[in-house]
Design a protein around this motif. Structure first.
Motif, mmCIF file in Angstrom:
data_model
loop_
_atom_site.group_PDB
_atom_site.id
_atom_site.type_symbol
_atom_site.label_atom_id
_atom_site.label_comp_id
_atom_site.label_asym_id
_atom_site.label_seq_id
_atom_site.Cartn_x
_atom_site.Cartn_y
_atom_site.Cartn_z
ATOM 1 N N ALA A 186 -11.947 11.013 -7.458
ATOM 2 C CA ALA A 186 -11.253 11.619 -8.594
ATOM 3 C C ALA A 186 -12.037 11.471 -9.886
ATOM 4 O O ALA A 186 -11.885 12.259 -10.806
ATOM 5 N N GLN A 187 -12.900 10.438 -9.973
ATOM 6 C CA GLN A 187 -13.698 10.240 -11.173
ATOM 7 C C GLN A 187 -14.925 11.147 -11.183
ATOM 8 O O GLN A 187 -15.322 11.647 -12.222
ATOM 9 N N THR A 188 -15.527 11.318 -9.990
ATOM 10 C CA THR A 188 -16.767 12.076 -9.920
ATOM 11 C C THR A 188 -16.530 13.571 -9.780
ATOM 12 O O THR A 188 -17.434 14.361 -10.001
ATOM 13 N N GLY A 189 -15.305 13.925 -9.380
ATOM 14 C CA GLY A 189 -15.017 15.332 -9.154
ATOM 15 C C GLY A 189 -15.414 15.800 -7.768
ATOM 16 O O GLY A 189 -15.161 16.942 -7.404
ATOM 17 N N LYS A 190 -16.040 14.923 -6.968
ATOM 18 C CA LYS A 190 -16.424 15.305 -5.615
ATOM 19 C C LYS A 190 -15.190 15.319 -4.726
ATOM 20 O O LYS A 190 -14.282 14.502 -4.895
ATOM 21 N N LEU A 200 -2.118 2.596 -0.013
ATOM 22 C CA LEU A 200 -1.475 1.296 -0.109
ATOM 23 C C LEU A 200 -0.636 1.143 -1.369
ATOM 24 O O LEU A 200 0.439 0.551 -1.330
ATOM 25 N N ALA A 201 -1.156 1.651 -2.486
ATOM 26 C CA ALA A 201 -0.460 1.430 -3.748
ATOM 27 C C ALA A 201 -0.986 2.395 -4.793
ATOM 28 O O ALA A 201 -2.075 2.961 -4.657
ATOM 29 N N ALA A 202 -0.204 2.570 -5.855
ATOM 30 C CA ALA A 202 -0.609 3.365 -7.009
ATOM 31 C C ALA A 202 -0.255 2.583 -8.268
ATOM 32 O O ALA A 202 0.855 2.050 -8.384
ATOM 33 N N PHE A 203 -1.204 2.489 -9.188
ATOM 34 C CA PHE A 203 -1.033 1.693 -10.401
ATOM 35 C C PHE A 203 -1.232 2.570 -11.638
ATOM 36 O O PHE A 203 -1.965 3.561 -11.606
ATOM 37 N N SER A 204 -0.612 2.172 -12.710
ATOM 38 C CA SER A 204 -0.787 2.887 -13.975
ATOM 39 C C SER A 204 -2.003 2.388 -14.741
ATOM 40 O O SER A 204 -2.415 2.995 -15.725
ATOM 41 N N LYS A 205 -2.590 1.254 -14.284
ATOM 42 C CA LYS A 205 -3.787 0.701 -14.915
ATOM 43 C C LYS A 205 -4.859 0.450 -13.856
ATOM 44 O O LYS A 205 -4.548 0.209 -12.683
ATOM 45 N N ALA A 206 -6.108 0.459 -14.278
ATOM 46 C CA ALA A 206 -7.211 0.350 -13.327
ATOM 47 C C ALA A 206 -7.389 -1.070 -12.792
ATOM 48 O O ALA A 206 -7.755 -1.254 -11.632
ATOM 49 N N LYS A 207 -7.134 -2.091 -13.635
ATOM 50 C CA LYS A 207 -7.469 -3.464 -13.251
ATOM 51 C C LYS A 207 -6.811 -3.909 -11.952
ATOM 52 O O LYS A 207 -7.496 -4.415 -11.043
ATOM 53 N N PRO A 208 -5.474 -3.783 -11.792
ATOM 54 C CA PRO A 208 -4.889 -4.235 -10.524
ATOM 55 C C PRO A 208 -5.370 -3.433 -9.325
ATOM 56 O O PRO A 208 -5.483 -3.971 -8.219
ATOM 57 N N GLY A 231 -0.872 11.914 -13.230
ATOM 58 C CA GLY A 231 0.543 11.845 -12.904
ATOM 59 C C GLY A 231 1.380 12.396 -14.047
ATOM 60 O O GLY A 231 0.866 12.744 -15.113
ATOM 61 N N SER A 232 2.684 12.484 -13.832
ATOM 62 C CA SER A 232 3.573 13.021 -14.863
ATOM 63 C C SER A 232 3.620 12.138 -16.102
ATOM 64 O O SER A 232 3.922 12.608 -17.194
ATOM 65 N N LYS A 233 3.311 10.839 -15.931
ATOM 66 C CA LYS A 233 3.351 9.900 -17.056
ATOM 67 C C LYS A 233 1.960 9.346 -17.405
ATOM 68 O O LYS A 233 1.834 8.309 -18.039
ATOM 69 N N GLY A 234 0.933 10.045 -16.959
ATOM 70 C CA GLY A 234 -0.422 9.590 -17.251
ATOM 71 C C GLY A 234 -1.231 9.427 -15.983
ATOM 72 O O GLY A 234 -0.880 9.971 -14.925
ATOM 73 N N LEU A 235 -2.337 8.667 -16.062
ATOM 74 C CA LEU A 235 -3.223 8.482 -14.927
ATOM 75 C C LEU A 235 -2.612 7.548 -13.895
ATOM 76 O O LEU A 235 -1.929 6.574 -14.230
ATOM 77 N N LEU A 236 -2.895 7.836 -12.621
ATOM 78 C CA LEU A 236 -2.492 6.972 -11.518
ATOM 79 C C LEU A 236 -3.740 6.539 -10.769
ATOM 80 O O LEU A 236 -4.585 7.370 -10.409
#
Length: 270
Positions: A186-190, A200-208, A231-236
């Motif tokens: 998703a970052q590289t566009g590839k 496994l999981a989806a987070f609103s912040k990158a660190k976890p 996402g609807s409330k920002g990046l996931l």
């Protein structure tokens, strides 16, 4: 009640206070926490380059009548031996390098590694692994190799027994940081490689998400990816394993993730 094989787990700071603490009796009666907690959600230590501190690195030093010499270089260190753990008696006390001991942090004590240091510890009885940050000195009894925090021992599944045969391997943070990051589609566009993935999981912040990704790579035998989606409330930030082609392997991985990470992964297609 003390468990079988559990004696005591010294800190270097405690060793230096022996004269005022009634000799070796000071080390007795260590305990697990009064209120236990789920340590599966505590992430492993993430190796990063840190300066070697003056505190805790006196060379040589003496403890319990024996002289110890620090290793000239941590790199290449790998050894097998007995691991123990230390808990509530030392919780909140200073470690050898002046930090505060937290029995729920992924830390450890070692006699000769320069600190701070990062090591991978493998329980040879069940092949569980953790990464811990060494910030303390010890253990000084019975030729034990490493003294782990209560959380680390519990993640390795020997907190109740008190002792375990382990392998300890130094992790060079410079080498870890020098590795190129895996492709994050998703970052590289590839485009994602076509196939089945376990999310496994989806987070609103990158660190976890990054912490979970690093932890999973210690034991999952498949690529572990992090994708970034709008996402609807920002990046996931989503953590996925895959691609995993075989249904049997998908089920095996699901069961392992449920047991080790206390998560409920589900299948997604790309």
């Amino acid at each position: 009640m003390l468990r079988n094989n559990r004696l005591f787990f010294p800190l270097l700071a405690a060793v230096l206070l022996l004269a005022g603490c009634g000799g070796s009796n000071y080390y007795k009666d260590d305990r697990p926490p009064r209120q236990d907690r789920d340590v599966s959600q505590i992430p492993d230590a993430v190796p990063r380059v840190e300066p070697i501190t003056r505190a805790g690195n006196t060379n040589p030093y003496r403890a319990l009548g024996k002289t110890y010499h620090l290793l000239p270089d941590n790199r290449g260190y790998k050894a097998r031996g007995m691991a123990s753990w230390y808990g509530s008696k030392f919780h909140g006390r200073p470690t050898a390098n002046g930090e505060t001991y937290d029995m729920f942090a992924m830390t450890a004590a070692h006699k000769t590694l320069k600190i701070p240091a990062y090591v991978k510890v493998t329980n040879l009885e069940n092949n569980r692994q953790v990464v811990v940050r060494v910030n303390d000195r010890g253990p000084f009894l019975h030729d034990r190799l490493i003294d782990l925090s209560y959380a680390a021992a519990k993640k390795l599944n020997f907190a109740d027994d008190g002792l375990a045969q382990v392998e300890v391997e130094y992790i060079d943070p410079a080498g870890v940081q020098a590795r190129p990051e895996p492709v994050r589609p998703a970052q590289t566009g590839k485009p994602m490689e076509k196939g089945s993935y376990l999310q496994l999981a989806a987070f609103s912040k990158a660190k976890p998400a990054l912490q979970m990704q690093a932890r999973l790579r210690q034991w999952v035998g498949h690529p572990v990816l992090m994708t970034i989606n709008e996402g609807s409330k920002g990046l996931l930030y989503k953590v996925l394993i895959g691609p995993v082609a075989q249904t049997e392997e998908q089920q095996r991985l699901k069961a392992q993730v449920r047991q080790r990470e206390k998560l409920s992964p589900f299948l997604v297609q790309f």
